[in-house]
Motif scaffolding. Sequence first.
Motif, PDB file in Angstrom:
ATOM      1  N   PHE B 203       0.841  -1.197   0.000  1.00 37.31           N
ATOM      2  CA  PHE B 203       0.000   0.000   0.000  1.00 37.31           C
ATOM      3  C   PHE B 203       0.878   1.250   0.000  1.00 37.31           C
ATOM      4  CE2 PHE B 203      -2.231   3.308   2.450  1.00 37.31           C
ATOM      5  CZ  PHE B 203      -3.469   3.358   1.810  1.00 37.31           C
ATOM      6  N   GLN B 204       1.802   1.299   0.926  1.00 44.36           N
ATOM      7  CA  GLN B 204       2.665   2.478   1.071  1.00 44.36           C
ATOM      8  C   GLN B 204       3.553   2.687  -0.151  1.00 44.36           C
ATOM      9  OE1 GLN B 204       1.821   4.354   3.323  1.00 44.36           O
ATOM     10  NE2 GLN B 204       1.994   3.578   5.417  1.00 44.36           N
ATOM     11  N   GLU B 205       4.073   1.614  -0.666  1.00 47.84           N
ATOM     12  CA  GLU B 205       5.001   1.720  -1.794  1.00 47.84           C
ATOM     13  C   GLU B 205       4.366   2.379  -3.008  1.00 47.84           C
ATOM     14  OE1 GLU B 205       7.784  -2.140  -0.687  1.00 47.84           O
ATOM     15  OE2 GLU B 205       6.249  -2.273  -2.234  1.00 47.84           O
ATOM     16  N   ALA B 206       3.078   2.105  -3.183  1.00 42.22           N
ATOM     17  CA  ALA B 206       2.405   2.702  -4.340  1.00 42.22           C
ATOM     18  C   ALA B 206       2.454   4.228  -4.247  1.00 42.22           C
ATOM     19  CB  ALA B 206       0.957   2.226  -4.400  1.00 42.22           C
ATOM     20  N   PHE B 207       2.327   4.733  -3.043  1.00 45.84           N
ATOM     21  CA  PHE B 207       2.377   6.194  -2.866  1.00 45.84           C
ATOM     22  C   PHE B 207       3.808   6.697  -3.017  1.00 45.84           C
ATOM     23  CE2 PHE B 207      -1.444   4.898  -0.686  1.00 45.84           C
ATOM     24  CZ  PHE B 207      -2.363   5.862  -1.084  1.00 45.84           C
ATOM     25  N   ALA B 208       4.726   5.941  -2.444  1.00 49.25           N
ATOM     26  CA  ALA B 208       6.129   6.343  -2.482  1.00 49.25           C
ATOM     27  C   ALA B 208       6.607   6.513  -3.920  1.00 49.25           C
ATOM     28  CB  ALA B 208       6.978   5.304  -1.763  1.00 49.25           C
ATOM     29  N   LYS B 209       6.062   5.711  -4.796  1.00 52.86           N
ATOM     30  CA  LYS B 209       6.485   5.764  -6.199  1.00 52.86           C
ATOM     31  C   LYS B 209       5.964   6.996  -6.931  1.00 52.86           C
ATOM     32  CE  LYS B 209       6.335   1.959  -8.794  1.00 52.86           C
ATOM     33  NZ  LYS B 209       5.803   0.648  -9.249  1.00 52.86           N
ATOM     34  N   ARG B 210       4.935   7.603  -6.377  1.00 48.55           N
ATOM     35  CA  ARG B 210       4.325   8.752  -7.064  1.00 48.55           C
ATOM     36  C   ARG B 210       4.631  10.025  -6.292  1.00 48.55           C
ATOM     37  NH1 ARG B 210       0.598   5.247 -10.232  1.00 48.55           N
ATOM     38  NH2 ARG B 210       1.696   3.513  -9.303  1.00 48.55           N
ATOM     39  N   LEU B 211       5.715  10.661  -6.652  1.00 47.16           N
ATOM     40  CA  LEU B 211       6.184  11.793  -5.856  1.00 47.16           C
ATOM     41  C   LEU B 211       5.255  12.990  -5.918  1.00 47.16           C
ATOM     42  CD1 LEU B 211       9.979  11.427  -6.529  1.00 47.16           C
ATOM     43  CD2 LEU B 211       8.669  10.848  -4.471  1.00 47.16           C
ATOM     44  N   GLY B 212       4.692  13.220  -7.098  1.00 46.29           N
ATOM     45  CA  GLY B 212       3.869  14.414  -7.248  1.00 46.29           C
ATOM     46  C   GLY B 212       2.509  14.340  -6.566  1.00 46.29           C
ATOM     47  N   TRP B 213       2.188  13.158  -6.071  1.00 53.42           N
ATOM     48  CA  TRP B 213       0.847  12.921  -5.554  1.00 53.42           C
ATOM     49  C   TRP B 213       0.554  13.773  -4.311  1.00 53.42           C
ATOM     50  CZ3 TRP B 213      -1.106  10.707  -1.028  1.00 53.42           C
ATOM     51  CH2 TRP B 213      -2.467  10.378  -1.091  1.00 53.42           C
ATOM     52  N   ASP B 214      -0.604  14.407  -4.299  1.00 55.42           N
ATOM     53  CA  ASP B 214      -0.860  15.359  -3.209  1.00 55.42           C
ATOM     54  C   ASP B 214      -2.158  15.091  -2.454  1.00 55.42           C
ATOM     55  OD1 ASP B 214      -2.553  15.858  -5.260  1.00 55.42           O
ATOM     56  OD2 ASP B 214      -2.406  18.037  -5.146  1.00 55.42           O
ATOM     57  N   GLY B 215      -2.539  13.823  -2.388  1.00 59.78           N
ATOM     58  CA  GLY B 215      -3.778  13.517  -1.682  1.00 59.78           C
ATOM     59  C   GLY B 215      -3.516  13.178  -0.220  1.00 59.78           C
ATOM     60  N   SER B 216      -4.476  12.453   0.366  1.00 58.95           N
ATOM     61  CA  SER B 216      -4.297  12.064   1.764  1.00 58.95           C
ATOM     62  C   SER B 216      -4.577  10.584   1.924  1.00 58.95           C
ATOM     63  CB  SER B 216      -5.267  12.843   2.642  1.00 58.95           C
ATOM     64  OG  SER B 216      -6.583  12.372   2.426  1.00 58.95           O
ATOM     65  N   ARG B 217      -4.001  10.011   2.963  1.00 57.65           N
ATOM     66  CA  ARG B 217      -4.330   8.620   3.259  1.00 57.65           C
ATOM     67  C   ARG B 217      -4.335   8.403   4.762  1.00 57.65           C
ATOM     68  NH1 ARG B 217       0.934   8.554   1.127  1.00 57.65           N
ATOM     69  NH2 ARG B 217       2.484   7.546   2.453  1.00 57.65           N
ATOM     70  N   GLN B 218      -5.415   7.796   5.204  1.00 60.60           N
ATOM     71  CA  GLN B 218      -5.533   7.461   6.622  1.00 60.60           C
ATOM     72  C   GLN B 218      -5.429   5.951   6.760  1.00 60.60           C
ATOM     73  OE1 GLN B 218      -8.839   9.282   8.767  1.00 60.60           O
ATOM     74  NE2 GLN B 218      -9.337  10.396   6.901  1.00 60.60           N
ATOM     75  N   ILE B 219      -4.850   5.527   7.856  1.00 60.74           N
ATOM     76  CA  ILE B 219      -4.690   4.095   8.049  1.00 60.74           C
ATOM     77  C   ILE B 219      -5.227   3.655   9.408  1.00 60.74           C
ATOM     78  CG2 ILE B 219      -2.997   2.232   8.268  1.00 60.74           C
ATOM     79  CD1 ILE B 219      -1.260   3.796   6.286  1.00 60.74           C
ATOM     80  N   PHE B 220      -6.097   2.650   9.374  1.00 60.14           N
ATOM     81  CA  PHE B 220      -6.657   2.097  10.608  1.00 60.14           C
ATOM     82  C   PHE B 220      -6.299   0.620  10.676  1.00 60.14           C
ATOM     83  CE2 PHE B 220      -9.274   5.446   8.927  1.00 60.14           C
ATOM     84  CZ  PHE B 220      -9.522   6.272  10.020  1.00 60.14           C
ATOM     85  N   LEU B 221      -5.540   0.245  11.695  1.00 59.53           N
ATOM     86  CA  LEU B 221      -5.177  -1.172  11.795  1.00 59.53           C
ATOM     87  C   LEU B 221      -5.783  -1.818  13.032  1.00 59.53           C
ATOM     88  CD1 LEU B 221      -1.473  -1.217  10.585  1.00 59.53           C
ATOM     89  CD2 LEU B 221      -3.555  -1.756   9.331  1.00 59.53           C
ATOM     90  N   ASN B 222      -5.624  -3.123  13.102  1.00 55.25           N
ATOM     91  CA  ASN B 222      -6.124  -3.906  14.240  1.00 55.25           C
ATOM     92  C   ASN B 222      -7.632  -3.798  14.440  1.00 55.25           C
ATOM     93  OD1 ASN B 222      -3.483  -4.836  15.070  1.00 55.25           O
ATOM     94  ND2 ASN B 222      -3.128  -2.697  15.626  1.00 55.25           N
ATOM     95  N   ILE B 223      -8.320  -3.576  13.359  1.00 59.42           N
ATOM     96  CA  ILE B 223      -9.781  -3.560  13.422  1.00 59.42           C
ATOM     97  C   ILE B 223     -10.262  -4.990  13.254  1.00 59.42           C
ATOM     98  CG2 ILE B 223     -11.878  -2.572  12.416  1.00 59.42           C
ATOM     99  CD1 ILE B 223      -9.741  -0.563  13.457  1.00 59.42           C
TER     100      ILE B 223
END
Lengths: 332, 332
Positions: B203-223
């Motif tokens: 999941f994270q890597e996909a964002f890391a690859k796109r430098l210009g990307w300017d959105g947001s991402r929230q992460i909820f774990l252990n649900i």
Amino acid sequence: MEERNLTIGDIAQALGVSKTTVSRAISGKGRIGEQTRSRVLDYIEAHHYSPNVVAKGLAQNKTFNLGLVLPGDYNIVELPFFQKCMMGISRTASEAGYDVLISVVTAGQIAQLERAVTNRKVDGVILTRTLTDDVPMRYLEEKGVPFVAIGSTDNERAVQIDNDHRSACRELMGRLLDRGIRKFALIGGSEGYVVTKNRLLGFQEAFAKRLGWDGSRQIFLNIDNGAEADKIVERLLAEQVECIVCMDDFLCDCVLNALQIRRIVLPKQVQVASFYDSSLLANRIPGITSIYFDVEELGRKACELLLQMLDGEQPKRRTLLGYEVRMRESIK
Amino acid sequence: MEERNLTIGDIAQALGVSKTTVSRAISGKGRIGEQTRSRVLDYIEAHHYSPNVVAKGLAQNKTFNLGLVLPGDYNIVELPFFQKCMMGISRTASEAGYDVLISVVTAGQIAQLERAVTNRKVDGVILTRTLTDDVPMRYLEEKGVPFVAIGSTDNERAVQIDNDHRSACRELMGRLLDRGIRKFALIGGSEGYVVTKNRLLGFQEAFAKRLGWDGSRQIFLNIDNGAEADKIVERLLAEQVECIVCMDDFLCDCVLNALQIRRIVLPKQVQVASFYDSSLLANRIPGITSIYFDVEELGRKACELLLQMLDGEQPKRRTLLGYEVRMRESIK
DNA sequence: CTGAAAGCGCTTACAG
DNA sequence: CTGAAAGCGCTTACAG
């Protein structure tokens, strides 16, 4: 790690007794002095000896394995059933010193079961599904392998165990009738399953008991896919059926999807009930009125029956387990 | 039916040869005259002899059984996974002359597995789930029992096989990003599962690859339950998140239910994707974009690896299997 | 109460 | 190429 495993011979030698004595101390069979016994047992305890069950089996012509026949062609809704059965069986078997060996049988292809049997890998077998023309069952009978069938079968000779689907369905339907519902539709799966027949019987009996009843009931059997179910639902809605009763949760899932697409609101526009309460529908809102069976218990009891048979007992041919009707919001 | 089973001795006697010879004819090991061999084989064929695998095992110190460790504490969405694994394993084992013996392990309680191992009922074991602190795995290592783990583990010594979740998630996310989605939320289960970490990485890597990307991402774990998921969904809707990504189908199911209650329309009001494509969501409308893995293949390969190990080979430590991203209507 | 011996059904060096 | 014999690790009549 790679040390050779301790054998009965090693113990005998270490203690200056015979293998016979060691064997007796372990098994508890045959006379043996209390002193000698505890010496042996203490040694075993201290050195973490555990007998080679395979060798024991060879000598006694047993395997201490139970065969578990699982269908390879299941649909997802049945999965929790087989899984829970397996858990119950595995647990009971384990407690009795047996292991469970699985054979997957698909569409009458019983190669895996045959292997387990001809290779003498199992002492007995549990069938987790019964069909009207049951290939695995016929095979086991022919080979004289002790077995118990989970589910009902017409085969009089087979030891079988099942939940009392018939009474359960009768009771659920009775409750629905008592609530004043008049126009019913029943959607069911393959008549090849004995359980379908039993559920149908229970369904009908509820009506038969109420002579004054003047509603209608339509019955659709051998439905096995969402598309068919969808068509039927469409038709039923047009006819303003009050309550759709599903024989199993797969069909119920299909029906609910069909209703959802059409934005039908439960239980206001139509009511729904299912003859089975699997985890599949657990998250549904509103909750679906259905019948609950303790499947793990079913597995445990089935295993107990088989173990009895292996002990030379003759358990009664037929065991029926209870059920629980669970009224939920899908019914007014 | 109750006739004593034919033994190698019977055949030897009938044919006037030694048991050794019969054994060799069957196993194909050791020199033996072509004539003698076919005489033996013909006799076997004609009289339906089949060897006692247990006796053979005792002599060779093998059982021809593979242990299959199944979790007793699963949630329904994982069920098809274990089931399909089992099918693949069972089939491959069967073809290689092995049977599959199950051990149910619940919350670190490995009594059943211990029995199978100390009783020497299995030649090797397949684990169908890996945990960060894996009790069954530690036990098997300690006992020196050959095993393969389905799923990924940090344990460097373990032979493990898994689908390439990380790449799969990276690719799915890449596709979503390419479609112009900006505001993401990721909902995941327990971090105790290695797979959760891998999916998160992808999941994270996909964002890391796109430098210009300017959105947001929230992460909820252990649900791990619907109520929690429901709360999160409520909040996400208020924040107008564009796309909810679910780490598994259980959570996806919860999320979809939460959306349905609120009468949110997919993909118009919010989009949804899942990192796993189980049969559980198969009937959903609209279809849910997700990743598909061939689980039966996974089981087959895992079994092949174990069989190789039992043949004395040293398979590579780590096998990664492919995946398939399936775009469906839940994504615009 | 204890033990020597045969047996469960196979395999496998070792001789020939 | 074939066989007698020992062995795998246990159980179980049969004696004592």
